[in-house]
Enzyme design. Structure first.
Site, PDB file in Angstrom:
ATOM      1  N   ASN A 131       0.842  -1.414  -0.122  1.00  0.00           N
ATOM      2  CA  ASN A 131       0.123  -0.059   0.162  1.00  0.00           C
ATOM      3  C   ASN A 131       0.811   1.092  -0.076  1.00  0.00           C
ATOM      4  O   ASN A 131       1.848   1.229   0.425  1.00  0.00           O
ATOM      5  CB  ASN A 131      -1.055  -0.189   1.156  1.00  0.00           C
ATOM      6  N   ASP A 159     -11.059  -6.502  -2.001  1.00  0.00           N
ATOM      7  CA  ASP A 159     -12.261  -5.747  -1.580  1.00  0.00           C
ATOM      8  C   ASP A 159     -13.438  -6.558  -2.296  1.00  0.00           C
ATOM      9  O   ASP A 159     -14.573  -6.328  -1.820  1.00  0.00           O
ATOM     10  CB  ASP A 159     -12.080  -4.205  -2.240  1.00  0.00           C
ATOM     11  N   HIS A 187      -8.032   1.403  -3.826  1.00  0.00           N
ATOM     12  CA  HIS A 187      -8.084   0.426  -2.597  1.00  0.00           C
ATOM     13  C   HIS A 187      -7.740   1.379  -1.391  1.00  0.00           C
ATOM     14  O   HIS A 187      -6.742   1.485  -0.796  1.00  0.00           O
ATOM     15  CB  HIS A 187      -6.876  -0.582  -2.902  1.00  0.00           C
TER      16      HIS A 187
END
Ligand code: NAX
Length: 326
Positions: A131, A159, A187
């Site tokens: 991330n 997700d 995301h």
């Protein structure tokens, strides 16, 4: 038996890595007749832990595992790689804002983009999990201009899987009964799990499941699922993230079934009002190793608002890293 393919994984000694490697070696991604050579990439302080992981991989005596190589830098680790899972990143520490995380991780993906361009195989396909994965994938792709567009993507499949599972449970159905549930945008909690086009046992989710629940409970549930797991487990999602990464790459490798959609964050050319030049998660179909953004999906005003909000967030993230975009 086919010739082995080379599969590189960064962050291989981390939590997601530990859940990912054994499933890859067992054949869960590329199938039971596709041998692999694992190329495991870590940072120097984690190489000893990585040795331990390699010992365990060897001790499984996986028939499909035709080799294990390790590297403490991406230029060596990505050599000849056909498939790359970019999992390694700096974790968010206490008090760190999203923008700080973006800046801390950006340089990692500059180096990894250059390494893909100089060292990976011509047919390379890559997914970024670390991330903020959409913007990291953007940095990576911009630093690999010789790699065909669309080969470097980011993962929103976790997700999607979370959304599928919630709707299936609510409808008293199986996950495999839910189709066309896709996630749009980033995301992050702004992503939009689009239940308007999804079906359960062939029936529209909006008629199979209470619409109030979908709007008021489902969307926040999916959006905040990562935080709920940290709260319950004391650690962030690992096995489910690894499973989603396998789903992402497996779908890219094998293709989507007739009529099926999946979510992938890929370069945007402004489709559905997404900002151009960000990595935006769209509904896609996949065939022959190439994805295609699904055309002609009608969005309600509610959905358009959601798409605009997540798109704005991605445009802002791009602004934060503009100096790293090659
Ligand atoms: P860990 O901290 O357990 O492992 C990360 C590993 O990456 C460590 O072993 C570290 O040494 C390694 N690493 C750091 N910098 C590296 C570099 N430059 N090159 C190679 N390796 C490097 O984290 P883990 O729980 O495995 O999570 C990894 C990443 O996935 C994090 O960024 C996390 O935020 C992200 N996630 C993304 C998700 C998604 O859906 N896209 C969901 C799960 C997860 O939160």
């Amino acid at each position: 038996m086919k010739a082995p393919i080379r599969v590189a994984i960064t962050g291989a000694a981390g939590n997601i890595g530990y859940a990912l490697l054994f499933r890859l070696a067992a054949g869960d991604c590329y199938g039971p007749d596709q041998p692999i050579i694992l190329q495991l990439v870590e940072i120097p302080p984690a190489m000893k832990a990585l040795d331990g992981v390699c010992m365990e991989l060897a001790d499984c005596a996986f028939p499909l595992l035709h080799g294990i190589e390790t590297a403490d830098n991406p230029a060596d680790g990505f050599k000849g790689a056909n498939q790359i899972f970019m999992v390694g990143a700096r974790p968010r520490s206490k008090g760190m804002e999203r923008a700080d995380l973006i800046q801390a991780n950006g340089p990692i993906f500059v180096a990894q983009g250059k390494a893909i361009e100089s060292a990976a195989a011509d047919d390379v396909r890559a997914v970024v999990v670390g991330n903020p994965c959409n913007t990291n994938a953007l940095i990576c792709a911009k630093n690999a201009p010789g790699v065909p567009e669309g080969r470097i993507t980011a993962m929103t499949r976790l997700d999607q899987n979370r959304a599928v599972s919630q709707v299936a449970t609510k409808a008293g159905a199986l996950a495999s009964d839910v189709e066309r549930m896709v996630v749009w945008g980033n995301h992050s909690p702004t992503m939009f799990a689009d239940y308007f086009h999804a079906t359960v046992k062939g029936q529209a989710v909006t008629s199979a499941v209470d619409e109030g629940w979908l709007q008021n409970d489902f969307l926040p549930l999916v959006g905040k699922r990562g935080a709920a797991i940290i709260e319950a487990r004391g650690a962030s999602s690992a096995a489910s993230a690894a499973s989603a990464a396998i789903d992402h790459m497996s779908t890219w490798w094998h293709g989507t079934k007739e009529g099926q959609w999946t979510s992938m964050a890929v370069p945007s050319h402004g489709q559905y009002g997404a900002p151009e030049g960000v990595m935006f998660s769209f509904a896609v179909t996949v065939s022959g190793g190439e994805y295609q953004i699904v055309d002609g999906i009608e969005h309600s005003d509610f959905a358009k608002e959601k798409l605009a909000a997540t798109g704005d967030e991605l445009a802002n993230e791009r602004e934060v890293v503009k100096d790293l975009l090659g």
